[in-house]
Design a protein around this motif. Sequence first.
Motif, PDB file in Angstrom:
ATOM      1  N   ARG A  59       0.841  -1.212   0.000  1.00 28.79           N
ATOM      2  CA  ARG A  59       0.000   0.000   0.000  1.00 28.79           C
ATOM      3  C   ARG A  59       0.866   1.249   0.000  1.00 28.79           C
ATOM      4  O   ARG A  59       0.618   2.194  -0.746  1.00 28.79           O
ATOM      5  CB  ARG A  59      -0.906   0.017   1.238  1.00 28.79           C
ATOM      6  N   LEU A  62       2.493   1.657  -3.531  1.00 27.81           N
ATOM      7  CA  LEU A  62       1.591   2.074  -4.618  1.00 27.81           C
ATOM      8  C   LEU A  62       1.123   3.513  -4.422  1.00 27.81           C
ATOM      9  O   LEU A  62       1.056   4.296  -5.379  1.00 27.81           O
ATOM     10  CB  LEU A  62       0.398   1.116  -4.724  1.00 27.81           C
ATOM     11  N   LYS A  66       1.926   6.497  -7.152  1.00 25.65           N
ATOM     12  CA  LYS A  66       0.880   7.353  -7.714  1.00 25.65           C
ATOM     13  C   LYS A  66       1.194   8.829  -7.473  1.00 25.65           C
ATOM     14  O   LYS A  66       1.116   9.653  -8.387  1.00 25.65           O
ATOM     15  CB  LYS A  66      -0.486   6.998  -7.096  1.00 25.65           C
ATOM     16  N   ILE A  96       4.471  -2.725 -12.429  1.00 21.84           N
ATOM     17  CA  ILE A  96       4.265  -1.298 -12.166  1.00 21.84           C
ATOM     18  C   ILE A  96       5.565  -0.618 -11.758  1.00 21.84           C
ATOM     19  O   ILE A  96       5.897   0.457 -12.239  1.00 21.84           O
ATOM     20  CB  ILE A  96       3.231  -1.100 -11.025  1.00 21.84           C
TER      21      ILE A  96
ATOM     22  N   LEU B  94      -4.626  -7.322 -10.661  1.00 23.08           N
ATOM     23  CA  LEU B  94      -3.167  -7.490 -10.618  1.00 23.08           C
ATOM     24  C   LEU B  94      -2.500  -7.033 -11.910  1.00 23.08           C
ATOM     25  O   LEU B  94      -1.291  -7.125 -12.048  1.00 23.08           O
ATOM     26  CB  LEU B  94      -2.816  -8.967 -10.397  1.00 23.08           C
ATOM     27  N   SER B  96      -3.696  -4.112 -14.213  1.00 17.94           N
ATOM     28  CA  SER B  96      -3.818  -2.784 -14.821  1.00 17.94           C
ATOM     29  C   SER B  96      -2.627  -1.903 -14.439  1.00 17.94           C
ATOM     30  O   SER B  96      -1.822  -2.245 -13.577  1.00 17.94           O
ATOM     31  CB  SER B  96      -5.133  -2.128 -14.402  1.00 17.94           C
ATOM     32  N   GLY B  97      -2.525  -0.771 -15.110  1.00 19.00           N
ATOM     33  CA  GLY B  97      -1.406   0.145 -14.895  1.00 19.00           C
ATOM     34  C   GLY B  97      -1.530   0.875 -13.570  1.00 19.00           C
ATOM     35  O   GLY B  97      -2.521   0.734 -12.857  1.00 19.00           O
ATOM     36  N   TRP B  98      -0.515   1.662 -13.214  1.00 21.78           N
ATOM     37  CA  TRP B  98      -0.471   2.298 -11.894  1.00 21.78           C
ATOM     38  C   TRP B  98      -1.620   3.277 -11.669  1.00 21.78           C
ATOM     39  O   TRP B  98      -2.102   3.430 -10.559  1.00 21.78           O
ATOM     40  CB  TRP B  98       0.879   2.984 -11.673  1.00 21.78           C
ATOM     41  N   ARG B  99      -2.100   3.913 -12.738  1.00 23.56           N
ATOM     42  CA  ARG B  99      -3.181   4.894 -12.567  1.00 23.56           C
ATOM     43  C   ARG B  99      -4.470   4.228 -12.112  1.00 23.56           C
ATOM     44  O   ARG B  99      -5.203   4.748 -11.292  1.00 23.56           O
ATOM     45  CB  ARG B  99      -3.457   5.625 -13.882  1.00 23.56           C
ATOM     46  N   GLU B 100      -4.736   3.055 -12.700  1.00 24.06           N
ATOM     47  CA  GLU B 100      -6.007   2.358 -12.429  1.00 24.06           C
ATOM     48  C   GLU B 100      -5.930   1.482 -11.184  1.00 24.06           C
ATOM     49  O   GLU B 100      -6.952   1.118 -10.633  1.00 24.06           O
ATOM     50  CB  GLU B 100      -6.394   1.469 -13.617  1.00 24.06           C
ATOM     51  N   ARG B 101      -4.719   1.120 -10.796  1.00 27.89           N
ATOM     52  CA  ARG B 101      -4.567   0.159  -9.702  1.00 27.89           C
ATOM     53  C   ARG B 101      -5.053   0.762  -8.391  1.00 27.89           C
ATOM     54  O   ARG B 101      -4.647   1.858  -8.015  1.00 27.89           O
ATOM     55  CB  ARG B 101      -3.090  -0.249  -9.600  1.00 27.89           C
ATOM     56  N   ARG B 102      -5.906  -0.003  -7.702  1.00 26.40           N
ATOM     57  CA  ARG B 102      -6.454   0.466  -6.438  1.00 26.40           C
ATOM     58  C   ARG B 102      -5.451   0.171  -5.315  1.00 26.40           C
ATOM     59  O   ARG B 102      -4.841  -0.887  -5.279  1.00 26.40           O
ATOM     60  CB  ARG B 102      -7.769  -0.279  -6.149  1.00 26.40           C
ATOM     61  N   VAL B 103      -5.288   1.128  -4.406  1.00 24.09           N
ATOM     62  CA  VAL B 103      -4.392   0.919  -3.264  1.00 24.09           C
ATOM     63  C   VAL B 103      -5.085   0.006  -2.261  1.00 24.09           C
ATOM     64  O   VAL B 103      -6.219   0.261  -1.855  1.00 24.09           O
ATOM     65  CB  VAL B 103      -4.020   2.270  -2.600  1.00 24.09           C
ATOM     66  N   GLY B 104      -4.408  -1.080  -1.862  1.00 24.58           N
ATOM     67  CA  GLY B 104      -4.964  -1.989  -0.853  1.00 24.58           C
ATOM     68  C   GLY B 104      -5.661  -3.188  -1.465  1.00 24.58           C
ATOM     69  O   GLY B 104      -5.628  -3.393  -2.686  1.00 24.58           O
ATOM     70  N   LEU B 106      -4.918  -6.408  -1.102  1.00 22.88           N
ATOM     71  CA  LEU B 106      -4.064  -7.516  -1.534  1.00 22.88           C
ATOM     72  C   LEU B 106      -3.817  -8.565  -0.456  1.00 22.88           C
ATOM     73  O   LEU B 106      -3.266  -9.628  -0.725  1.00 22.88           O
ATOM     74  CB  LEU B 106      -2.722  -6.967  -2.044  1.00 22.88           C
TER      75      LEU B 106
END
Lengths: 112, 141
Positions: A59, A62, A66, A96, B94, B96-104, B106
């Motif tokens: 977390r 990432l 961002k 990423i 697991l 998509s790119g960094w913009r679309e990736r949701r934080v948390g 996992l």
Amino acid sequence: MEILTEQRGPVMVISIVGSVDGMTAPTLTGSFRAQVTGGYIHIVGDFARVEYTSSAGLRALLETVKETRQQGGDLRLAGVQPEVLRVLELSGFTHILKLFPDIESAVASFSA
Amino acid sequence: MRREFERAALPASLQAIRDFVEDACRQAGVEKAAAHGLVLAVDEACANIVEHGYAGRKPGPIGISFDAEAGRIVMTITDRGRAFDPKDAPVPDLHSGWRERRVGGLGWHLVRQFVDEIHYDPDARNGNRLTLVKAIGRSEE
């Protein structure tokens, strides 16, 4: 977990020593965020002395990726150890994040 | 071999919980990579109890038992917090790119990668009970 920061030109190197988990990850997130707030958007996360991370560490990574990339910077990792790498791979983070064998090559990548 | 351990559901307990599982794995002769997976699976499950199970309540206990049986390790994690069935954990993105990736999101994904079976049996009287099972080759066999 201990965090050491060292400026190398325009790049801030953040070395983490110990384990990143639900207890320590907020400290790491705060440390990354303080750099971004202070205008350092080119960050190297030195993971050579991190033997363990849980999803809490992911977390922090990432979130920082961002924040830095949205401002034209990046968080790049150096020296990731095998067990941490396995967690990054299983979570799809190796697609990423940009990983480098050591701090020097990670720092140099920002001027490439 | 059976070992048991209990700690308060606090972030500061996670290191001690990992140390317990690591030590039990060593005693049971679990090889290093599998032991790392078991440590991580228990850590993730306990971190969820700390963060969500007892959220807004006084942190209660987390109990862990470690059983080394023939060819497998069985670990149970008990708590008295809010019920949560891991089956309800959303499948993470697991790819998509960094913009679309949701934080948390996992933690349970990682648990599923490192154990072979996950059983959740809530019990109104005794609280939540999560069982993690991992088939194992013993390093000393």
